[in-house]
Scaffold this motif. Structure first.
Motif, short mmCIF file in Angstrom:
data_model
loop_
_atom_site.label_atom_id
_atom_site.label_comp_id
_atom_site.label_asym_id
_atom_site.label_seq_id
_atom_site.Cartn_x
_atom_site.Cartn_y
_atom_site.Cartn_z
N THR A 233 50.12 34.85 34.45
CA THR A 233 49.31 35.04 35.66
C THR A 233 50.22 35.37 36.83
O THR A 233 51.34 34.88 36.92
N ASP B 198 49.97 36.12 41.25
CA ASP B 198 49.11 36.02 42.43
C ASP B 198 48.69 37.41 42.88
O ASP B 198 49.49 38.34 42.86
N ARG B 199 47.45 37.53 43.28
CA ARG B 199 46.95 38.81 43.80
C ARG B 199 47.23 38.88 45.29
O ARG B 199 46.93 37.96 46.03
N ARG B 200 47.80 39.96 45.71
CA ARG B 200 48.14 40.13 47.13
C ARG B 200 46.90 40.35 48.00
O ARG B 200 46.91 40.05 49.17
N ASP B 201 45.83 40.85 47.40
CA ASP B 201 44.63 41.13 48.18
C ASP B 201 43.68 39.93 48.25
O ASP B 201 42.61 40.02 48.82
N ARG C 242 44.26 34.97 41.36
CA ARG C 242 45.26 35.21 40.33
C ARG C 242 44.74 36.28 39.38
O ARG C 242 43.55 36.45 39.20
N GLU C 243 45.69 36.96 38.76
CA GLU C 243 45.35 37.99 37.80
C GLU C 243 46.14 37.75 36.52
O GLU C 243 47.32 37.38 36.58
N THR D 103 49.61 44.88 39.53
CA THR D 103 48.40 44.45 40.24
C THR D 103 47.45 45.62 40.32
O THR D 103 47.82 46.75 40.06
N ARG D 104 46.25 45.32 40.73
CA ARG D 104 45.25 46.38 40.82
C ARG D 104 45.57 47.35 41.90
O ARG D 104 46.06 47.23 42.90
#
Length: 130
Positions: free
Chosen positions: A56, A58-61, A118-119, A129-130
């Motif tokens: 996993t 962390d997503r920045r957005d 989280r991703e 990330t996306r």
């Protein structure tokens, strides 16, 4: 090697943890308002079913919404699922062969407590990330 670890994980704890996440996801989806948390439960359940080779990040957005969502998740289902990981991890650490799987269970505790923001990505590209 990842496949072998995942197969042993599936037999020792993955399937039962997956069922816990599916149950939490179904309850959340039935309550309509909590459908986003139900979808998160299904996503993390798939990760708990077959964790080796994925991690996993962390997503920045992720913003304040994920903070509020995590607080709601923690109350509704997070602490139950985290308790399942902790108890399973302790049980697996009793045997020498189970220690790596117990440690893997302990690594899943933060994800089960605070899943939003989280991703889940493959370990060969952990910064995607996306």
């Amino acid at each position: 090697m990842k496949t072998l670890l995942n197969l042993v994980w599936l037999v020792l704890s993955g399937f039962w943890l997956f069922l816990g996440y599916v149950l939490a996801g179904l309850v959340m989806c039935v309550l309509i308002v909590t459908i986003p948390w139900g979808l998160a439960a299904f996503r993390i359940g798939a990760y708990a079913l077959w964790p080796f080779g994925r991690t996993t990040v962390d997503r920045r957005d992720a913003g304040a919404g994920s903070l509020l969502g995590n607080a709601i998740w923690l109350v509704l289902a997070g602490w139950w699922l985290a308790l399942g990981h902790i108890l399973t991890g302790i049980a697996l650490c009793v045997t020498v062969i189970g220690i790596p799987f117990g440690i893997a269970n302990f690594k899943l505790v933060p994800v089960s407590l605070l899943p939003l923001g989280r991703e889940i990505v493959p370990t060969d590209r952990p910064f995607a990330t996306r």
